[in-house]
Scaffold this motif. Sequence first.
Motif, mmCIF file in Angstrom:
data_model
loop_
_atom_site.group_PDB
_atom_site.id
_atom_site.type_symbol
_atom_site.label_atom_id
_atom_site.label_comp_id
_atom_site.label_asym_id
_atom_site.label_seq_id
_atom_site.Cartn_x
_atom_site.Cartn_y
_atom_site.Cartn_z
ATOM 1 N N PRO A 1 -9.307 2.385 10.824
ATOM 2 C CA PRO A 1 -10.182 3.459 10.328
ATOM 3 C C PRO A 1 -11.452 2.891 9.701
ATOM 4 N N LEU A 2 -12.490 3.724 9.714
ATOM 5 C CA LEU A 2 -13.762 3.336 9.110
ATOM 6 C C LEU A 2 -13.766 3.690 7.628
ATOM 7 N N ILE A 3 -14.363 2.830 6.837
ATOM 8 C CA ILE A 3 -14.612 3.158 5.435
ATOM 9 C C ILE A 3 -16.100 3.023 5.158
ATOM 10 N N GLN A 4 -16.545 3.763 4.174
ATOM 11 C CA GLN A 4 -17.954 3.724 3.800
ATOM 12 C C GLN A 4 -18.071 3.271 2.352
ATOM 13 N N ILE A 5 -18.925 2.283 2.112
ATOM 14 C CA ILE A 5 -19.252 1.832 0.755
ATOM 15 C C ILE A 5 -20.759 1.943 0.614
ATOM 16 N N MET B 1 -11.830 -1.041 8.279
ATOM 17 C CA MET B 1 -11.036 -1.604 7.184
ATOM 18 C C MET B 1 -10.587 -3.020 7.535
ATOM 19 N N TYR C 1 -4.265 1.383 2.565
ATOM 20 C CA TYR C 1 -4.496 2.742 3.048
ATOM 21 C C TYR C 1 -3.190 3.369 3.520
ATOM 22 N N GLN D 1 -1.052 4.090 0.579
ATOM 23 C CA GLN D 1 -1.576 5.233 -0.179
ATOM 24 C C GLN D 1 -1.171 6.546 0.484
ATOM 25 N N ILE D 2 -1.268 6.588 1.785
ATOM 26 C CA ILE D 2 -0.880 7.804 2.511
ATOM 27 C C ILE D 2 0.605 8.066 2.346
ATOM 28 N N ALA E 1 1.317 9.320 -1.219
ATOM 29 C CA ALA E 1 0.469 10.392 -1.745
ATOM 30 C C ALA E 1 1.315 11.583 -2.173
ATOM 31 N N PRO E 2 0.872 12.279 -3.223
ATOM 32 C CA PRO E 2 1.570 13.495 -3.614
ATOM 33 C C PRO E 2 1.561 14.489 -2.458
ATOM 34 N N GLN E 3 2.533 15.367 -2.464
ATOM 35 C CA GLN E 3 2.636 16.322 -1.363
ATOM 36 C C GLN E 3 1.446 17.264 -1.353
ATOM 37 N N LEU E 4 0.977 17.568 -0.174
ATOM 38 C CA LEU E 4 -0.148 18.487 -0.034
ATOM 39 C C LEU E 4 0.199 19.858 -0.596
ATOM 40 N N PRO E 5 -0.760 20.512 -1.266
ATOM 41 C CA PRO E 5 -0.521 21.904 -1.636
ATOM 42 C C PRO E 5 -0.167 22.715 -0.393
ATOM 43 N N ASP F 1 -3.825 23.415 4.639
ATOM 44 C CA ASP F 1 -4.406 23.042 5.928
ATOM 45 C C ASP F 1 -4.626 24.254 6.823
#
Lengths: 178, 44
Positions: free
Chosen positions: B4-8, B15, B23, B26-27, B30-34, B38
């Motif tokens: 994946p691309l990251i932007q700084i 990456m 990454y 982290q995914i 990650a906490p569950q989506l509300p 979506d």
Amino acid sequence: MPVPDFSPGEVLTAAAMDSIGLWLVKTQTVGTGVSSVTVTGAFSANYDRYRITIDNIAASTGGDLRFQLGSANTQYYGIYNYQVSTGTTQVFYQNNTANAYIGGLATSGSQGEQSITFDISQPNKATRTAWTGQAFGNNYYFNFGYQLADTTQYTAFTIFPGSGTLTGGTIRVYGYRN
Amino acid sequence: MSKPLIQIDDLIREMTDEEYAQYLEQIANAPQLPEGLDETPSNS
């Protein structure tokens, strides 16, 4: 100077400029198809409080946008809730999470509907950092308040979607005059 | 396979291996989506 008293043709002094209450620190345009955007040099000792605005980002998939200070990936505590025009309301309590939710993302077909505004207190001080804000995106209205329970002095932040990528839009950081 | 691309700031790049591992972690953590976030609700 309680209010600006500038007049046409007037030479602005340093004192006059220094009295401006809100100063644009940085503008960052979001690229195409990126999985995260890091904004460096956003926070410094110049200001205690900042306003961050994020507009018109399009996502590859609708969903939430997340926020991280520096590389901190733990100790985010907060409350995040949203309302939908259909009447649904949800509240989420987040304790010691890896990042913070800061709103919803519109997909490319409805890019113009996404807007986030929040104020963050003391990110560059050796104390805990807190922020509160509102957002609209993907037909959801959000309120949120968080703290990051560490004392690191941050200069940068990163936003990223829960899934997919981001394209376009603008991030702006303003500093409030102390 | 490209990462994946990251932007700084204005720099956009793929990456690194280390960033990609973080990454993915982290995914995964990650906490569950509300719920329903979506989906685009109707305006009716």
